[in-house]
Design a protein around this motif. Structure first.
Motif, mmCIF file in Angstrom:
data_model
loop_
_atom_site.group_PDB
_atom_site.id
_atom_site.type_symbol
_atom_site.label_atom_id
_atom_site.label_comp_id
_atom_site.label_asym_id
_atom_site.label_seq_id
_atom_site.Cartn_x
_atom_site.Cartn_y
_atom_site.Cartn_z
ATOM 1 N N LYS A 264 -24.351 27.772 -37.712
ATOM 2 C CA LYS A 264 -24.431 28.021 -38.258
ATOM 3 C C LYS A 264 -23.637 27.872 -39.990
ATOM 4 O O LYS A 264 -23.814 27.561 -41.333
ATOM 5 C CB LYS A 264 -24.723 30.017 -38.257
ATOM 6 C CG LYS A 264 -24.808 30.504 -39.956
ATOM 7 C CD LYS A 264 -25.125 31.859 -39.584
ATOM 8 C CE LYS A 264 -25.462 33.197 -40.202
ATOM 9 N NZ LYS A 264 -25.582 34.443 -39.897
ATOM 10 N N ASP A 267 -23.722 24.932 -42.132
ATOM 11 C CA ASP A 267 -25.305 24.980 -42.797
ATOM 12 C C ASP A 267 -24.465 25.665 -44.436
ATOM 13 O O ASP A 267 -24.696 25.112 -45.171
ATOM 14 C CB ASP A 267 -26.466 25.997 -42.600
ATOM 15 C CG ASP A 267 -27.707 25.754 -43.442
ATOM 16 O OD1 ASP A 267 -27.806 24.532 -44.639
ATOM 17 O OD2 ASP A 267 -28.135 26.851 -43.459
ATOM 18 N N GLN A 271 -23.919 23.739 -48.602
ATOM 19 C CA GLN A 271 -25.042 24.698 -49.953
ATOM 20 C C GLN A 271 -23.695 24.601 -50.633
ATOM 21 O O GLN A 271 -24.528 24.756 -51.222
ATOM 22 C CB GLN A 271 -25.191 25.760 -48.595
ATOM 23 C CG GLN A 271 -26.950 26.142 -47.992
ATOM 24 C CD GLN A 271 -27.808 24.977 -48.286
ATOM 25 O OE1 GLN A 271 -27.889 25.460 -49.877
ATOM 26 N NE2 GLN A 271 -28.468 24.275 -47.965
ATOM 27 N N ASN A 305 -29.400 20.475 -40.550
ATOM 28 C CA ASN A 305 -28.945 21.258 -41.743
ATOM 29 C C ASN A 305 -28.362 19.429 -42.895
ATOM 30 O O ASN A 305 -28.405 19.648 -43.904
ATOM 31 C CB ASN A 305 -27.340 21.403 -40.902
ATOM 32 C CG ASN A 305 -27.081 22.996 -40.488
ATOM 33 O OD1 ASN A 305 -28.411 23.700 -40.689
ATOM 34 N ND2 ASN A 305 -26.470 23.161 -39.597
ATOM 35 N N LYS A 308 -31.221 18.725 -44.688
ATOM 36 C CA LYS A 308 -31.699 18.930 -45.715
ATOM 37 C C LYS A 308 -30.979 19.358 -46.826
ATOM 38 O O LYS A 308 -31.002 19.020 -47.978
ATOM 39 C CB LYS A 308 -31.646 20.831 -44.887
ATOM 40 C CG LYS A 308 -32.091 22.230 -45.820
ATOM 41 C CD LYS A 308 -31.165 23.349 -45.542
ATOM 42 C CE LYS A 308 -31.831 24.233 -46.376
ATOM 43 N NZ LYS A 308 -31.091 25.750 -45.443
#
Length: 422
Positions: A264, A267, A271, A305, A308
């Motif tokens: 997590k 990710d 971002q 991740n 993405k």
């Protein structure tokens, strides 16, 4: 505890010397007999030790991540050789050797600072009993015994009697309140450090028994510290609380700047990286370029991740390059190189494929035989070697060298038909 501390008495002299050096600095600012001078000396000792242990901490991170990656293989070995413990151990050691993983590396920071912890415990115990130790002479001993942190002496413990606490010019209530608060803070910091490691910095796509063990330790360690903390002097609690806070901050930095792939935290980091790239249309630091370059080099092996992140760059009109930079352009499909787009050949018509790829002549309007001249283009699809004007076709050689005619009467004497076939 006293027996274990005396075992590390060989290091008490260096530890006491470091504390005295820091005390001489802080004593000039806050006063030599104050709790701030002696307390900050212990905090500075912790900081110095943890700075020296940074290389071991980096090795601990690498070892922990390697262990997470190897968990599926380790589980397969355990299931395959569940009835042969010796073969199971041999295969495990072989796997560690091939991947360069040391299971003990995750415990190196704790093992390395344990001698300093017990040496400090031995020093503070000697101060509480009024004995000189290391480079702490009688004048420094008297100064340390007068030092109080929020009303609790450095050498006092939660389990001390009222008489012993009174000999240190303090009350039992103040000692127990201060030690209880420090024990709770020490356990809470340990729990939070382990929790943020499990909830943010673990690859969620891999479910292994190792994760269950870490969850158990997340609850067991704080309880152990709470039980053991009542036997620690206030100075040792200062030491352990400081090292827990240092570990928590160090762990937060690693999670934010170098998260585990697939976690997590990764990710969230990607971002933030995406936001910075789309704002400035460039990757603005060398370390970030190295991260983008590593993601591009993975190709189809990227995790969710990372895929993405690449797709979000494409939607923003940016394409990541192999050197970690980004350029404006159309995104390519997954797995293709951004250097050159692969061109697919055009599909030929069916007539061309049947004619062996030779182009056909353009169609012309129908004409009468009398209107056809020698210069008129031929529209026939006949092969060049086929005879014209009803002439017999020449024989074509077969694989054995014999010639056989396809059309026209046979040459030579013909074989008579069988009477039954008349």
């Amino acid at each position: 505890m006293d027996t274990i501390a005396s075992f590390f008495s060989f290091i008490t002299t260096p530890v006491s010397w470091v504390i005295v050096q820091f005390h001489s600095v802080y004593g000039a600012i806050f006063g030599p007999d104050t709790g701030w001078a002696w307390g900050l000396s212990i905090v500075s000792l912790v900081v110095l030790i943890r700075i020296c242990l940074i290389p071991l901490f980096v090795k601990q991170i690498k070892s922990t991540r390697n262990m997470q990656v190897l968990q599926p293989k380790m589980k397969a070995i355990q299931e395959r050789y569940k009835n042969d413990k010796q073969r199971q151990s041999e295969e495990m050691m072989k796997l560690y050797k091939e991947t360069g993983t040391n299971p003990l590396s995750s415990c190196l920071p704790i093992l390395a600072q344990s001698p300093f912890f017990f040496a400090l415990y031995h020093v503070l115990s000697s101060i509480a009993s009024g004995k000189t130790i290391g480079v702490i002479n009688q004048s420094l001993l008297d100064s340390a015994r007068q030092a109080h942190i929020f009303g609790a002496p450095l050498a006092a413990k939660f389990t001390d009697s009222a008489d012993k606490v009174g000999s240190l010019d303090a009350t039992l209530t103040s000692v127990r309140v201060v030690t209880a608060v420090m024990i709770v803070l020490m356990s809470a910091s340990q729990f939070y450090t382990q929790r943020q490691l499990m909830t943010k910095n673990v690859d969620l796509t891999v479910k292994t028994p190792y994760m269950q063990q870490q969850k158990m330790l997340m609850y067991i360690f704080p309880v152990i510290f709470m039980v053991m903390g009542i036997n620690f002097p206030v100075g040792v609690l200062v030491y352990w609380l400081t090292t827990n806070v240092w570990t928590m901050g160090q762990q937060m930095y690693v999670i934010n700047q170098n998260p585990t792939p697939g976690s997590k935290a990764q990710d969230q980091y990607l971002q933030r990286l995406l936001k910075g790239i789309t704002t400035h249309n460039e990757v603005r630091s060398k370390r970030r370029r190295n991260i983008v370059s590593a993601i591009v080099a993975k190709g189809p092996d990227r995790n969710d991740n990372e895929r993405k992140f690449i797709n979000s760059l494409s939607k923003s009109g940016l394409v990541a390059q192999a050197d970690g930079t980004v350029i404006k352009g159309e995104a390519l499909p997954e797995g293709e190189s951004h250097a050159a787009k692969r061109q697919q050949p055009k599909r030929q018509p069916k007539s061309k494929r049947q004619a062996g790829g030779q182009p056909t002549a353009p169609k012309t309007s129908e004409a009468k035989p009398s209107d056809v001249t020698d210069e008129a283009p031929k529209t026939s699809l006949q092969k060049k070697d086929e005879p014209q004007d009803g002439q017999p076709k020449p024989a074509r050689k077969t694989g054995n060298g014999a010639a056989r005619a396809k059309s026209g009467p046979r040459k030579g004497q013909q074989r008579p038909k069988h009477p039954t076939k008349k």
